[in-house]
Design an enzyme around this catalytic site. Structure first.
Site, PDB file in Angstrom:
ATOM      1  N   GLU A 127      -0.875   1.911  -5.118  1.00  0.00           N
ATOM      2  CA  GLU A 127      -0.722   3.342  -4.831  1.00  0.00           C
ATOM      3  C   GLU A 127      -1.834   4.140  -5.503  1.00  0.00           C
ATOM      4  O   GLU A 127      -1.701   5.353  -5.692  1.00  0.00           O
ATOM      5  CB  GLU A 127       0.683   3.838  -5.165  1.00  0.00           C
ATOM      6  N   TRP A 128      -2.943   3.447  -5.848  1.00  0.00           N
ATOM      7  CA  TRP A 128      -4.216   4.054  -6.239  1.00  0.00           C
ATOM      8  C   TRP A 128      -4.163   4.813  -7.568  1.00  0.00           C
ATOM      9  O   TRP A 128      -5.025   5.644  -7.851  1.00  0.00           O
ATOM     10  CB  TRP A 128      -4.744   4.978  -5.132  1.00  0.00           C
ATOM     11  N   GLY A 129      -3.154   4.531  -8.377  1.00  0.00           N
ATOM     12  CA  GLY A 129      -3.041   5.213  -9.658  1.00  0.00           C
ATOM     13  C   GLY A 129      -2.511   6.625  -9.569  1.00  0.00           C
ATOM     14  O   GLY A 129      -2.526   7.356 -10.568  1.00  0.00           O
ATOM     15  N   ASP A 159      -9.937   3.445  -3.790  1.00  0.00           N
ATOM     16  CA  ASP A 159     -10.596   2.254  -3.272  1.00  0.00           C
ATOM     17  C   ASP A 159     -12.041   2.135  -3.728  1.00  0.00           C
ATOM     18  O   ASP A 159     -12.771   3.128  -3.818  1.00  0.00           O
ATOM     19  CB  ASP A 159     -10.586   2.271  -1.742  1.00  0.00           C
ATOM     20  N   ASP A 191       0.824  -1.201   0.000  1.00  0.00           N
ATOM     21  CA  ASP A 191       0.000   0.000   0.000  1.00  0.00           C
ATOM     22  C   ASP A 191       0.867   1.264   0.000  1.00  0.00           C
ATOM     23  O   ASP A 191       2.098   1.200  -0.004  1.00  0.00           O
ATOM     24  CB  ASP A 191      -0.940  -0.037   1.205  1.00  0.00           C
TER      25      ASP A 191
END
Length: 415
Positions: A186-188, A208, A153
């Site tokens: 890393e959520w883009g 998320d 994460d």
């Protein structure tokens, strides 16, 4: 400055420098098709323990999910204890009294694989110890435990370089000597699809997911702002050129079975399969309904996701909230999904002339007016003849029609 802060500060400084480990490579021959499994976060959050994870592993086998390809049992955040005097990460002895090695052995004995979670920062998103400054040490620990999958994460990473941080953990995993699927989360934020192919096996393309089909709410302040299925779909769809065997766009875990309608669950699952997305379940598989089980164990639909050609599908046409999606498959086959985004049912005229297309990525053409195709409806399981005549179908609100189109020799077809 105390010793922990010193370690973090030195690690951040190192990550701002050029990497000299570019010779290292991720583990190859992993995730040749999108990974399939289960993760604890969507349903349980931090409320996890040894007994419940064992029960999940048991249910993965007894329910038939494992036989369908769901092999990873992944523990997300909140498994951690503290580091020992040498800095080695420990699991919570209260939650996992037998230890992670024993749990991994239990999962492996079931014919499944074991996944775990960490964070590139000093702390995880839930405030547990992160891996910053301990990358090689943690990778060695995971290898000793028998870990097969690491979700990494991106919380608490101020001033860190994402590419450098993930490359560092890749190198650590390689040095540890155990093949581990590396999931970049890393959520883009820094467009990992542009740089992560040589680093990880999958990368998150969005924030998320939440258990909602369409989330148009915006939360203020520092509140967590989950995305709905539709929002993630629209963010992930344009990135198809970056996906392929061993390196996948990851639009996040599945929310099937967590509270959406059956129609929405079916559409959610189908569209993730059309996008060649990792299929990581997020429900309680110990108590899922018959409807949920029927969706998650539909082998024909799973085969679309797991197709060895490894090409992500795309939205070909969108008209008044009805979308036509194509996905090229092996042996010159195609998956055709018609998705109704609207809340109300829609009557749709399928005109094969309109559906002629060419895919530049697979370099494949779909020409139903030239080449003959048989049709199989993957949600009913029925063969529906040939794609040689236009047809009218009704698609319920927030639901899908999914066909597998298989080429045949027109001369061998009966008139």
């Amino acid at each position: 400055m105390n010793s922990k802060l010193t370690i973090c500060a030195l690690a951040i400084a190192a990550l701002s420098m050029p990497s000299f480990s570019s010779h290292a490579q991720k583990w190859e021959d992993l995730a040749k098709t999108p990974p399939m499994g289960w993760s604890s976060w969507n349903k349980f959050g931090g409320n996890i323990n040894e007994a419940s994870i064992k029960e999940i592993a048991d249910a993965m086998v007894s329910s038939g999910l494992a036989d369908c390809g769901y092999v990873y049992v992944n523990i997300d955040d909140c498994w951690h204890g503290q580091r020992d005097a040498e800095g080695n990460i420990q699991c919570s002895t209260e939650k996992f009294p037998s230890g992670m090695k024993a749990l991994a052995d239990y999962i492996h004995d079931k014919g499944l694989k074991f996944g775990i979670y960490s964070d590139a920062g000093c702390k995880t998103c839930a405030g547990e110890p992160g891996s910053l400054g301990h990358e090689y040490q943690d990778a060695q620990t995971y290898a000793r435990w028998g870990v097969d999958y690491l979700k990494y994460d991106w919380c608490n990473t101020a001033d860190q370089n994402s590419k450098g941080s993930y490359r560092l953990m890749r190198d650590a995993l390689r040095a540890a000597g155990r093949p581990i699927v590396f999931s970049i989360c890393e959520w883009g934020s820094s467009k990992p699809w542009e740089w992560a192919q040589e680093i990880g096996h999958l990368w998150r393309t969005t924030g998320d997911i939440g258990c909602m089909f369409d989330n148009d709410k915006v939360y203020g302040g520092n509140y967590w702002n989950p995305l709905g299925v539709l929002q993630i779909l629209d963010k992930n769809e344009p990135l198809r050129q970056y996906a392929g065997p061993g390196h996948w766009n990851d639009p996040d875990m599945l929310e099937v079975g967590n509270g959406m309608s059956v129609n929405e669950d079916r559409a959610h699952f189908t569209l993730w399969c059309m996008m060649a997305a990792p299929l990581i379940l997020g429900n309680d598989v110990r108590s899922m309904s018959d409807e949920t089980k029927a969706i998650l164990t539909n082998r024909d639909v799973i085969a679309v996701d797991q197709d060895e050609l490894g090409v992500q599908g795309w939205r070909f046409i969108s008209r008044e909230g009805v979308e036509y999606w194509f996905k090229p498959l092996v042996d010159d086959q195609w998956a055709l999904c018609v998705f109704n985004r609207n809340r109300e049912s829609k009557k749709v005229d399928l005109d094969w002339n309109d559906l002629t297309t060419y895919d530049v990525i697979s370099q494949r053409a779909f020409k139903p007016t030239v080449n003959a195709y048989t049709i199989k409806n993957l949600w009913t399981g029925k063969d529906e003849g040939k794609a040689d005549k236009n047809r009218t179908v009704t698609i319920p609100g927030r639901d899908v029609l999914l066909y597998r189109l298989t080429p045949v020799d027109r001369a061998n077809l009966k008139p």
